[in-house]
Design an enzyme around this catalytic site. Structure first.
Site, PDB file in Angstrom:
ATOM      1  N   TYR A 117      51.312  45.010  49.014  1.00 38.68           N
ATOM      2  CA  TYR A 117      51.163  43.744  48.270  1.00 38.68           C
ATOM      3  C   TYR A 117      51.568  42.576  49.176  1.00 38.68           C
ATOM      4  O   TYR A 117      52.748  42.299  49.377  1.00 38.68           O
ATOM      5  CB  TYR A 117      52.008  43.737  46.986  1.00 38.68           C
ATOM      6  N   GLY A 166      52.016  42.200  35.129  1.00 41.72           N
ATOM      7  CA  GLY A 166      52.043  41.340  36.310  1.00 41.72           C
ATOM      8  C   GLY A 166      52.257  39.893  35.903  1.00 41.72           C
ATOM      9  O   GLY A 166      51.608  39.390  34.994  1.00 41.72           O
ATOM     10  N   ARG A 192      44.437  42.785  34.388  1.00 43.01           N
ATOM     11  CA  ARG A 192      44.401  41.692  35.373  1.00 43.01           C
ATOM     12  C   ARG A 192      44.214  40.319  34.715  1.00 43.01           C
ATOM     13  O   ARG A 192      43.538  39.448  35.232  1.00 43.01           O
ATOM     14  CB  ARG A 192      43.343  41.986  36.454  1.00 43.01           C
ATOM     15  N   ASP A 249      58.308  46.485  39.893  1.00 42.08           N
ATOM     16  CA  ASP A 249      57.375  47.329  40.653  1.00 42.08           C
ATOM     17  C   ASP A 249      56.728  46.526  41.769  1.00 42.08           C
ATOM     18  O   ASP A 249      56.165  45.454  41.542  1.00 42.08           O
ATOM     19  CB  ASP A 249      56.278  47.874  39.726  1.00 42.08           C
TER      20      ASP A 249
HETATM   21  N1  LIG Z   1      49.556  51.761  41.675  1.00 45.34           N
HETATM   22  C1  LIG Z   1      48.477  51.020  41.803  1.00 45.34           C
HETATM   23  O1  LIG Z   1      47.499  51.405  42.450  1.00 45.34           O
HETATM   24  C2  LIG Z   1      48.453  49.672  41.109  1.00 45.34           C
HETATM   25  C3  LIG Z   1      47.239  48.974  40.967  1.00 45.34           C
HETATM   26  C4  LIG Z   1      47.258  47.757  40.274  1.00 45.34           C
HETATM   27  C5  LIG Z   1      48.458  47.268  39.784  1.00 45.34           C
HETATM   28  N2  LIG Z   1      49.627  47.949  39.959  1.00 45.34           N
HETATM   29  C6  LIG Z   1      50.922  47.449  39.462  1.00 45.34           C
HETATM   30  O2  LIG Z   1      50.782  47.042  38.115  1.00 45.34           O
HETATM   31  C7  LIG Z   1      51.179  45.671  38.005  1.00 45.34           C
HETATM   32  C8  LIG Z   1      50.456  44.993  36.867  1.00 45.34           C
HETATM   33  O3  LIG Z   1      49.074  44.944  37.113  1.00 45.34           O
HETATM   34  P1  LIG Z   1      48.323  43.637  37.614  1.00 45.34           P
HETATM   35  O4  LIG Z   1      49.345  42.682  38.142  1.00 45.34           O
HETATM   36  O5  LIG Z   1      47.219  44.064  38.484  1.00 45.34           O
HETATM   37  O6  LIG Z   1      47.632  43.061  36.352  1.00 45.34           O
HETATM   38  P2  LIG Z   1      48.026  42.689  34.849  1.00 45.34           P
HETATM   39  O7  LIG Z   1      49.439  42.945  34.572  1.00 45.34           O
HETATM   40  O8  LIG Z   1      47.025  43.338  34.010  1.00 45.34           O
HETATM   41  O9  LIG Z   1      47.699  41.143  34.852  1.00 45.34           O
HETATM   42  C9  LIG Z   1      48.471  40.253  35.601  1.00 45.34           C
HETATM   43  C10 LIG Z   1      47.922  38.859  35.478  1.00 45.34           C
HETATM   44  O10 LIG Z   1      47.832  38.478  34.113  1.00 45.34           O
HETATM   45  C11 LIG Z   1      48.036  37.093  33.981  1.00 45.34           C
HETATM   46  N3  LIG Z   1      49.135  36.860  33.021  1.00 45.34           N
HETATM   47  C12 LIG Z   1      50.321  37.506  32.931  1.00 45.34           C
HETATM   48  N4  LIG Z   1      51.059  36.992  31.929  1.00 45.34           N
HETATM   49  C13 LIG Z   1      50.329  35.988  31.402  1.00 45.34           C
HETATM   50  C14 LIG Z   1      50.549  35.061  30.354  1.00 45.34           C
HETATM   51  N5  LIG Z   1      51.681  35.065  29.640  1.00 45.34           N
HETATM   52  N6  LIG Z   1      49.586  34.171  30.075  1.00 45.34           N
HETATM   53  C15 LIG Z   1      48.425  34.147  30.769  1.00 45.34           C
HETATM   54  N7  LIG Z   1      48.163  34.995  31.793  1.00 45.34           N
HETATM   55  C16 LIG Z   1      49.109  35.906  32.095  1.00 45.34           C
HETATM   56  C17 LIG Z   1      48.418  36.563  35.341  1.00 45.34           C
HETATM   57  O11 LIG Z   1      47.255  36.047  35.981  1.00 45.34           O
HETATM   58  P3  LIG Z   1      47.334  34.652  36.800  1.00 45.34           P
HETATM   59  O12 LIG Z   1      48.523  34.776  37.693  1.00 45.34           O
HETATM   60  O13 LIG Z   1      46.066  34.545  37.505  1.00 45.34           O
HETATM   61  O14 LIG Z   1      47.540  33.621  35.750  1.00 45.34           O
HETATM   62  C18 LIG Z   1      48.858  37.822  36.061  1.00 45.34           C
HETATM   63  O15 LIG Z   1      48.740  37.726  37.457  1.00 45.34           O
HETATM   64  C19 LIG Z   1      50.896  45.114  39.400  1.00 45.34           C
HETATM   65  O16 LIG Z   1      51.523  43.869  39.621  1.00 45.34           O
HETATM   66  C20 LIG Z   1      51.424  46.237  40.233  1.00 45.34           C
HETATM   67  O17 LIG Z   1      52.842  46.208  40.264  1.00 45.34           O
HETATM   68  C21 LIG Z   1      49.619  49.148  40.607  1.00 45.34           C
END
Ligand SMILES: NC(=O)c1ccc[n+]([C@@H]2O[C@H](COP(=O)([O-])OP(=O)(O)OC[C@H]3O[C@@H](n4cnc5c(N)ncnc54)[C@H](OP(=O)(O)O)[C@@H]3O)[C@@H](O)[C@H]2O)c1
Length: 334
Positions: free
Chosen positions: A57, A279, A208, A52
């Site tokens: 981004y 993410g 996040r 995704d």
């Molecule tokens: N449609 C929309 O409006 C919208 C809005 C938000 C997100 N999204 C989508 O949803 C995806 C996921 O959400 P998100 O990236 O915001 O947040 P998330 O998946 O809740 O968290 C991602 C963060 O968690 C940490 N993480 C991941 N795996 C880990 C591990 N094994 N150990 C420790 N920390 C870990 C990393 O932080 P660090 O890199 O800082 O370590 C990573 O950047 C996004 O990338 C995007 O594709 C869409």
């Protein structure tokens, strides 16, 4: 890896998707391209075939990195790309614009950055309140007929907004915030999607990073990292969420022999025909993938999880701070 069909489209993807917002760098304190490319490739190699991304981004950077990782890695045929449309930027202002003419030019830019001739799932990023939803939907159906996209999604839409959109398109997916700490869609989007056969892509699966188990009260963030302003990561409220993570961690270990991260992702997958968007920007962050399959959260544990959240988080806060401005700024043609 568990699989799901996206709505009524022919598209079948993994139930865990790689989120690449952080890979774009913007609002995440920068990006490391080599690590990002390795992460995309590791995801696909490990069965996380849904990637995704979005033009916003990193203002194109995330799409470029995803395109490079898949094309140069010979992985395009094994992956499904989900990207988005309808957010524009100008002079540092981000605004919504899902007008047909803009979609036509936006998709060409995304295809070029992604180094592909088809987008598997094309999603309206935020509802554009100044453009009739049916006009956007008709344009996306035309793109589907032309073979440029395979499935149609929306993101951050309410059920009434989806009703309006569905007058002119078959809606296959909705992407909404959903994780153990952000559960607003249980009241409306989740039951609506189940009734209408729409697949839910749960974004922010780890809130996040809060639900990764890595955060401490002393954790700090660098550069333009949005967690510097995200209300969940501030002061006493941050400590409340971290206390909940500690208790969830204990439950995950004692009941299931799993990490809190695995519990958080499994919990989303057990909610119905959902996809968890996780993410990651370093390949090692995907190591817990092996902990997610072949088990489920029973009802008693589910109730205990709810009790932990209620007990620890006395001052919950929603995700409203993320919404881009609804009106197009002055100076943008109407
Ligand atoms: N449609 C929309 O409006 C919208 C809005 C938000 C997100 N999204 C989508 O949803 C995806 C996921 O959400 P998100 O990236 O915001 O947040 P998330 O998946 O809740 O968290 C991602 C963060 O968690 C940490 N993480 C991941 N795996 C880990 C591990 N094994 N150990 C420790 N920390 C870990 C990393 O932080 P660090 O890199 O800082 O370590 C990573 O950047 C996004 O990338 C995007 O594709 C869409």
């Amino acid at each position: 890896m568990e699989q799901v069909t996206i709505g009524r489209s022919p598209l079948v993807t993994s139930r865990i998707g790689l989120g690449t917002w952080a890979i774009g760098g913007w609002q995440w304190g920068g990006t490391d391209e080599a690590a990002a490319i390795a992460t995309v490739r590791a995801a696909v190699e490990r069965g996380v075939t849904l990637i995704d991304t979005a033009p916003i981004y990193g203002f194109g950077r995330s799409e470029e990195i995803v395109g490079k990782a898949l094309a140069e890695g010979g992985l395009r045929q094994r992956a499904q790309i989900a990207t988005k449309l309808g957010l524009a930027w100008r002079d540092g202002v981000i605004y919504r614009d899902s007008r047909p003419a803009r979609i036509r030019s936006e998709i060409e830019a995304s295809l070029r950055r992604l180094r592909t001739d088809v987008i598997d799932l094309y999603q309206v990023h935020w509802p554009d309140l100044e453009t009739p939803f049916a006009e956007t939907a008709e344009t996306l159906e035309a793109l589907r007929r032309e073979g440029k996209i395979r499935a149609i999604g929306v993101s951050n839409f309410s059920p009434p907004q989806m009703d309006a959109f569905r007058t002119a398109a078959q809606l296959d997916a909705v992407q909404s915030p959903y994780n153990l700490f952000e559960r607003e869609i249980e009241a409306d989007v989740l039951p609506y999607a189940a009734r209408m056969g729409i697949t839910v892509l749960a974004y922010g699966a780890l809130c996040r990073g809060l639900l990764s188990g890595r955060m401490r009260p002393t954790t700090t963030f660098e550069g333009d990292d949005l967690r510097k302003v995200d209300p969940k990561f501030q002061g006493d409220r941050f400590r409340q969420y971290l206390a909940a993570v500690d208790e969830l961690q204990r439950l995950a270990r004692e009941r299931f022999g799993k990490s809190v991260l695995a519990l958080a992702v499994r919990w989303i997958l057990d909610q119905g025909p959902t996809i968890a968007l996780w993410g990651a920007r370093k390949p090692g962050q995907l190591d817990p993938l092996g902990e997610i399959e072949s088990w489920h959260i029973d009802d008693a544990s589910r109730k205990e999880i709810d009790a932990i959240l209620k007990r620890c988080i006395r001052d919950p806060v929603s995700l409203d701070f993320l919404a881009p401005r609804p009106q197009r700024p002055a100076g943008v043609d109407r």
